[in-house]
Every structure is written in C-alpha cells, then in structure tokens.
Design a protein around this motif. Structure first.
Motif, PDB file in Angstrom:
ATOM      1  N   ALA A 111       0.811  -1.152   0.052  1.00  0.00           N
ATOM      2  CA  ALA A 111      -0.050   0.058   0.010  1.00  0.00           C
ATOM      3  C   ALA A 111       0.885   1.379  -0.156  1.00  0.00           C
ATOM      4  CB  ALA A 111      -0.848  -0.037   1.151  1.00  0.00           C
ATOM      5  N   MET A 112       0.466   2.166  -0.852  1.00  0.00           N
ATOM      6  CA  MET A 112       1.228   3.601  -0.959  1.00  0.00           C
ATOM      7  C   MET A 112       0.229   4.626  -0.348  1.00  0.00           C
ATOM      8  SD  MET A 112       4.259   2.775  -2.092  1.00  0.00           S
ATOM      9  CE  MET A 112       4.807   4.292  -2.716  1.00  0.00           C
ATOM     10  N   PRO A 113       0.920   5.755  -0.016  1.00  0.00           N
ATOM     11  CA  PRO A 113       0.047   7.135   0.455  1.00  0.00           C
ATOM     12  C   PRO A 113      -0.714   7.304  -0.541  1.00  0.00           C
ATOM     13  CG  PRO A 113       2.480   7.070   1.171  1.00  0.00           C
ATOM     14  CD  PRO A 113       2.434   5.810   0.104  1.00  0.00           C
ATOM     15  N   SER A 114      -0.300   7.302  -1.683  1.00  0.00           N
ATOM     16  CA  SER A 114      -1.286   8.238  -2.657  1.00  0.00           C
ATOM     17  C   SER A 114      -1.122   7.733  -4.182  1.00  0.00           C
ATOM     18  CB  SER A 114      -0.914   9.780  -2.700  1.00  0.00           C
ATOM     19  OG  SER A 114       0.331   9.930  -3.221  1.00  0.00           O
ATOM     20  N   ALA A 115      -1.751   8.086  -4.919  1.00  0.00           N
ATOM     21  CA  ALA A 115      -1.617   7.867  -6.247  1.00  0.00           C
ATOM     22  C   ALA A 115      -0.157   8.357  -6.948  1.00  0.00           C
ATOM     23  CB  ALA A 115      -2.739   7.997  -7.458  1.00  0.00           C
ATOM     24  N   GLU A 116      -0.129   9.511  -6.654  1.00  0.00           N
ATOM     25  CA  GLU A 116       1.213  10.290  -6.951  1.00  0.00           C
ATOM     26  C   GLU A 116       2.552   9.418  -6.637  1.00  0.00           C
ATOM     27  OE1 GLU A 116      -1.952  13.016  -7.297  1.00  0.00           O
ATOM     28  OE2 GLU A 116      -1.367  11.760  -5.731  1.00  0.00           O
ATOM     29  N   SER A 117       2.419   9.115  -5.070  1.00  0.00           N
ATOM     30  CA  SER A 117       3.624   8.377  -4.449  1.00  0.00           C
ATOM     31  C   SER A 117       3.859   6.977  -5.183  1.00  0.00           C
ATOM     32  CB  SER A 117       3.559   8.058  -3.081  1.00  0.00           C
ATOM     33  OG  SER A 117       2.471   7.324  -2.867  1.00  0.00           O
ATOM     34  N   ALA A 118       2.635   6.305  -5.631  1.00  0.00           N
ATOM     35  CA  ALA A 118       3.066   5.196  -6.215  1.00  0.00           C
ATOM     36  C   ALA A 118       3.723   5.233  -7.807  1.00  0.00           C
ATOM     37  CB  ALA A 118       1.499   4.329  -6.554  1.00  0.00           C
ATOM     38  N   LEU A 119       3.135   6.118  -8.252  1.00  0.00           N
ATOM     39  CA  LEU A 119       3.691   6.348  -9.769  1.00  0.00           C
ATOM     40  C   LEU A 119       4.875   6.743  -9.713  1.00  0.00           C
ATOM     41  CD1 LEU A 119       2.300   6.247 -12.507  1.00  0.00           C
ATOM     42  CD2 LEU A 119       2.134   9.050 -12.426  1.00  0.00           C
ATOM     43  N   ALA A 120       5.595   7.808  -8.574  1.00  0.00           N
ATOM     44  CA  ALA A 120       6.799   8.254  -8.545  1.00  0.00           C
ATOM     45  C   ALA A 120       7.861   6.869  -8.410  1.00  0.00           C
ATOM     46  CB  ALA A 120       6.924   9.278  -7.435  1.00  0.00           C
ATOM     47  N   ALA A 121       7.339   6.096  -7.299  1.00  0.00           N
ATOM     48  CA  ALA A 121       8.024   5.077  -6.737  1.00  0.00           C
ATOM     49  C   ALA A 121       8.461   4.012  -8.066  1.00  0.00           C
ATOM     50  CB  ALA A 121       7.232   4.170  -5.846  1.00  0.00           C
ATOM     51  N   ALA A 122       7.206   3.608  -8.743  1.00  0.00           N
ATOM     52  CA  ALA A 122       7.241   2.846 -10.144  1.00  0.00           C
ATOM     53  C   ALA A 122       8.418   3.463 -10.798  1.00  0.00           C
ATOM     54  CB  ALA A 122       6.055   2.526 -10.674  1.00  0.00           C
ATOM     55  N   ALA A 123       8.309   4.859 -11.187  1.00  0.00           N
ATOM     56  CA  ALA A 123       9.259   5.267 -12.235  1.00  0.00           C
ATOM     57  C   ALA A 123      10.906   5.440 -11.596  1.00  0.00           C
ATOM     58  CB  ALA A 123       8.635   7.035 -12.170  1.00  0.00           C
ATOM     59  N   THR A 124      10.870   5.701 -10.379  1.00  0.00           N
ATOM     60  CA  THR A 124      12.385   5.550  -9.788  1.00  0.00           C
ATOM     61  C   THR A 124      12.875   4.105  -9.985  1.00  0.00           C
ATOM     62  OG1 THR A 124      11.724   7.316  -8.119  1.00  0.00           O
ATOM     63  CG2 THR A 124      13.485   5.856  -7.603  1.00  0.00           C
ATOM     64  N   ALA A 125      12.016   3.403  -9.572  1.00  0.00           N
ATOM     65  CA  ALA A 125      12.648   1.642  -9.725  1.00  0.00           C
ATOM     66  C   ALA A 125      13.109   1.396 -11.095  1.00  0.00           C
ATOM     67  CB  ALA A 125      11.395   0.761  -9.213  1.00  0.00           C
ATOM     68  N   ARG A 126      12.240   2.125 -11.960  1.00  0.00           N
ATOM     69  CA  ARG A 126      12.458   1.462 -13.451  1.00  0.00           C
ATOM     70  C   ARG A 126      13.731   2.363 -13.872  1.00  0.00           C
ATOM     71  NH1 ARG A 126       9.282   0.368 -18.090  1.00  0.00           N
ATOM     72  NH2 ARG A 126      10.089   1.276 -20.026  1.00  0.00           N
ATOM     73  N   THR A 127      13.933   3.507 -13.321  1.00  0.00           N
ATOM     74  CA  THR A 127      15.212   4.157 -13.683  1.00  0.00           C
ATOM     75  C   THR A 127      16.484   3.352 -13.233  1.00  0.00           C
ATOM     76  OG1 THR A 127      14.252   6.455 -13.465  1.00  0.00           O
ATOM     77  CG2 THR A 127      16.710   6.307 -13.230  1.00  0.00           C
ATOM     78  N   ALA A 128      16.144   2.611 -11.894  1.00  0.00           N
ATOM     79  CA  ALA A 128      17.125   1.928 -11.330  1.00  0.00           C
ATOM     80  C   ALA A 128      17.341   0.364 -11.827  1.00  0.00           C
ATOM     81  CB  ALA A 128      17.052   1.817  -9.700  1.00  0.00           C
ATOM     82  N   GLY A 129      16.539   0.160 -12.957  1.00  0.00           N
ATOM     83  CA  GLY A 129      16.605  -1.007 -13.745  1.00  0.00           C
ATOM     84  C   GLY A 129      15.658  -2.222 -12.984  1.00  0.00           C
ATOM     85  N   VAL A 130      14.550  -1.850 -12.514  1.00  0.00           N
ATOM     86  CA  VAL A 130      13.668  -2.714 -11.909  1.00  0.00           C
ATOM     87  C   VAL A 130      12.101  -2.459 -12.279  1.00  0.00           C
ATOM     88  CG1 VAL A 130      12.728  -3.753  -9.775  1.00  0.00           C
ATOM     89  CG2 VAL A 130      15.103  -3.009  -9.582  1.00  0.00           C
ATOM     90  N   ARG A 131      11.579  -3.254 -12.859  1.00  0.00           N
ATOM     91  CA  ARG A 131      10.164  -2.740 -13.280  1.00  0.00           C
ATOM     92  C   ARG A 131       8.999  -3.426 -12.154  1.00  0.00           C
ATOM     93  NH1 ARG A 131       9.749  -5.067 -17.900  1.00  0.00           N
ATOM     94  NH2 ARG A 131       9.962  -3.250 -19.415  1.00  0.00           N
ATOM     95  N   ILE A 132       8.250  -2.590 -11.822  1.00  0.00           N
ATOM     96  CA  ILE A 132       7.482  -3.096 -10.654  1.00  0.00           C
ATOM     97  C   ILE A 132       5.812  -2.603 -11.178  1.00  0.00           C
ATOM     98  CG2 ILE A 132       8.794  -3.020  -8.794  1.00  0.00           C
ATOM     99  CD1 ILE A 132       7.611  -0.477  -8.126  1.00  0.00           C
ATOM    100  N   GLY A 133       4.785  -3.143 -10.817  1.00  0.00           N
ATOM    101  CA  GLY A 133       3.556  -2.762 -11.189  1.00  0.00           C
ATOM    102  C   GLY A 133       3.113  -1.558 -10.418  1.00  0.00           C
ATOM    103  N   CYS A 134       2.258  -0.648 -10.752  1.00  0.00           N
ATOM    104  CA  CYS A 134       1.609   0.458  -9.978  1.00  0.00           C
ATOM    105  C   CYS A 134       0.243   0.340 -10.405  1.00  0.00           C
ATOM    106  CB  CYS A 134       2.285   1.546 -10.616  1.00  0.00           C
ATOM    107  SG  CYS A 134       1.940   3.270 -10.057  1.00  0.00           S
ATOM    108  N   PHE A 135      -0.606   0.159  -9.532  1.00  0.00           N
ATOM    109  CA  PHE A 135      -1.914   0.087  -9.308  1.00  0.00           C
ATOM    110  C   PHE A 135      -2.593   1.172  -8.691  1.00  0.00           C
ATOM    111  CE2 PHE A 135      -0.895  -3.693 -11.246  1.00  0.00           C
ATOM    112  CZ  PHE A 135      -1.940  -4.611 -11.609  1.00  0.00           C
ATOM    113  N   ARG A 136      -3.512   2.203  -9.333  1.00  0.00           N
ATOM    114  CA  ARG A 136      -4.094   3.099  -8.846  1.00  0.00           C
ATOM    115  C   ARG A 136      -5.593   2.885  -9.189  1.00  0.00           C
ATOM    116  NH1 ARG A 136      -1.519   6.991 -12.594  1.00  0.00           N
ATOM    117  NH2 ARG A 136      -1.209   5.422 -13.838  1.00  0.00           N
TER     118      ARG A 136
END
Length: 390
Positions: free
Chosen positions: A326-351
């Motif tokens: 669980a994430m605090p907000s849609a924005e934080s989930a989206l930002a987390a997925a983008a940061t992980a992608r930049t680091a070479g890890v693809r994760i799902g982001c569900f909003r």
C-alpha cells in the motif's frame, strides 16, 4: 463529446491517474517484477518453438469462430490436457481470460440467477455480471457469512458465488472450502477464477496445478473454474472448466465464444506446451513461492530514523506470486514505479479505479526464474524507495 473528453483527461491528470502504455524492448535488461509470466514460460524455448511450429502448420490466425472453421486439433488437445491438469471434467478455450469470464457469467446469468460476488472480483467478472442482466450483490472481501446471508435471502431459483482463488491485487487467497460448503448448502454454483493460481499454487503431486486440483472442489458439480493462458502458461487465451453439461451449454449460449474468432493456433500450441511443462516441472511453482517469500523478507528490515529504530510492518508473503504494498497516494505510487524503473527494476503500479479497495499500491510479482542476486538487487532498490516515504 470533445469537450467532455478534455474535461475527463484533465480530471485524470489532476488526480495522478493518467495511464499510458510503456513499450518494452525485446533485449531490455530490467529485473521484471511486474509481468504475470510467473513461471518464465513466455520466453521458454519449448513454448516458443511450439508456437512457431503451429503458426507454420496452421497459419497466423484461427481464420473464423470456433463453431465455423476456427477449431483445430491443437484446441481440442489443449482443452483435454487443461481439464486433466486442473482436475475438472472438461475445458472450453476462449480467445482471452476476459472473454472466458464474460462468457460463463452471461451464459449462466439472467433474471432468474442471483450473483453473489466478492467485492475484489476482477473487472472481467464484474463486466460479465453487468452484461448478464442478473441481480448482483457484493459481499465484503472474503466475507463468507455475509455471502451466506445474501444467498439465504434470495428469491431467484439459481445462484452463482463468484470469487478468485488468488486475488490479483492484494495477492491473498479465498476460503474455498468454506465457500464450497456454502454453495452446497444453498444449491449455488461456485465460480472460481484461477487466473493467478494456475501454475503457482497446489501441494504435493498437485503442485502448480492451481488451488482447485487435488481438493474436494476438483470435479465437484457445484464448481466452475475459469483460467487464463496468458500468465503462468506464458501464452494467450482463457478457458472455462467444468462439467460436460456446462461445456455444451457454453458452446451454444456463450456469445463471447460463439461470435469471436478462435484462439490463434500458435497461442493454443504455446499454452499446450506450458501445460505439459507445469505437469513435468512442478519445481517451478515452488520456486515462485520461494521467491515471493524472499521478496517479502527482503523488504521488511528495520529502518534507522533520527537515531531511533522504527520497525515498519513486514511485507506479508502472499499466497501466490503477487506481493502488494500500500502507498500513501496515487502520485507516490507512480513516482516509486518510475524511480524503480530508472534503477532497472520494473514493478507494477496500481491506482484507482484498478484497485478494489481504492488504495494505490505497488504490485510485485515473483517469477520462478528470478535469481537470488536479482531478488537482492531489487529489494535494495525498493527499500531505498520505501524508506523515503513520509
């Protein structure tokens, strides 16, 4: 209409709910914690070669609906072996899991059928409920007693209880034995979506065969199973599994089967190869669950904050491959997925509206072929992201 579309887009943008397809390269080097390729079969040479051979023999497409000229020997072999794998009498293959759920719910629904559905049911089931013209009542997630009350109060002669064996967002499991008892008590049919279970759950000699195989539910006259061929099987398509009488009814009444072009032969052959690999290599299912446990453990260390040790709640290991955070907000989930992608890890982001409880989440999916190093590296990236949350 154009003005309305512009207003709708503006609302989505303001709420952080804009979605866009993210193309991936065939040779990319991401650690994949986002796809549903649970067993790593989508890129397995045996599955790929089966698809290529079928395309060469039968052509690129099925050419017509299954009831005209779209059924090949591959479709029949796949249906027979799927049914055997899951412990059901028959299977009927559709061109997607979405259409399988719509097909069975609309074919069994109508004014004389009450549908009692878990509030976390997948969108494909919900759309089927709406199209079925059945009265539909939802019950609190995994609320068996509430479902029983709704069934006891019904006036319709027929009833359908709809659940997922493993839920697609939270990753938790349904109390299937209790739900079967409920179905027997109220002369109802229990419809179980095994999309996230087939290939992943099961114990003993039934490992990887799903949550129904090897239990009292397998082959039970009150049980219907739906499944997808596009997750653990590494292919495309869907199926409804149940009695021979059900199959005959669907062939004649399920509009998403009758009026849809059949599953492409290449996809049928790939799924058939996947079924055989699941049967012959049950270790893959065990590896999925082991890797899910490793992900959960790797994301649960103590955090040092301002000199005090704060223990964040452990990420509980899910029943299948899906881990939900669980994430605090849609924005934080989206930002987390983008940061992980930049680091070479693809994760799902569900909003919202994709999450049944309205809480934005990161969704991590374990795969049988993840290496210990990939799990360690991805957990390090994700810990860094989670530690920065307010």
């Amino acid at each position: 209409m154009t003005q309305w579309l512009e207003r709708q887009a503006a609302v989505r943008d303001r709420r952080g709910l804009i979605r866009r397809p993210l193309p991936r390269a065939a040779d990319e080097q991401f650690i994949d914690l986002a796809s549903n390729d649970y067993l790593g079969l989508a890129s397995d040479p045996r599955v790929m070669e089966a698809a290529a051979a079928a395309a060469s023999l039968w052509g690129a497409g099925a050419t017509s609906s299954r009831l005209v000229a779209g059924t090949t020997r591959l479709h029949l072999d796949l249906e027979r072996e799927l049914a055997m794998l899951a412990g059901m009498e028959t299977a009927l293959v559709f061109s997607s899991g979405y259409l399988a759920n719509i097909g069975v719910t609309t074919a069994l629904g109508g004014p004389g059928t009450l549908i009692v559905a878990d509030e976390h049911c997948h969108a494909s089931m919900i759309d089927g409920f709406r199209l079925s013209r059945s009265r539909t009542e939802s019950f609190t997630h995994n609320g068996v007693a509430e479902a029983g009350r709704l069934l006891a109060e019904r006036s319709e002669p027929r009833a359908l209880i709809a659940v997922e064996s493993i839920y697609s967002v939270l990753g938790d499991e349904a109390p299937l034995a209790r739900l079967l008892a409920l179905a027997e008590e109220h002369d109802a049919v229990l419809l179980i979506d095994e999309a996230h279970s087939l290939g992943v759950t099961g114990t003993g000699k039934f490992q990887g065969r799903g949550s129904v195989a090897g239990t009292a539910l397998a082959g039970h006259p009150n049980v219907i199973v739906t499944a997808t061929l596009s997750k653990a099987l590494g292919s495309q398509g869907g199926a409804v599994l149940g009695s021979a009488l059900l199959q005959e009814h669907l062939v004649n009444r399920a509009r998403s089967f009758i009026f849809d072009t059949g599953l492409a032969p290449a996809s049928a052959a790939a799924a058939l190869a996947g079924v055989r690999i699941i049967r012959e290599e049950p270790w893959r299912a065990g590896s999925v669950r082991d890797n899910a446990a490793a992900l959960a453990a790797g994301l649960a260390p103590a955090l040092e904050t301002r000199g005090a040790t704060i223990h964040r709640p452990a990420v509980e290991q899910a029943s299948g491959a899906v881990q939900s955070i669980a994430m605090p907000s849609a924005e934080s989930a989206l930002a987390a997925a983008a940061t992980a992608r930049t680091a070479g890890v693809r994760i799902g982001c569900f909003r919202p509206p994709s999450v049944p409880d309205g809480i934005s989440r990161l969704r991590l999916t374990a795969c049988a072929i993840l290496t210990p190093e990939e799990i360690e590296d991805s957990c390090a990236v994700l810990r860094g992201i989670l530690e920065e949350l307010p």
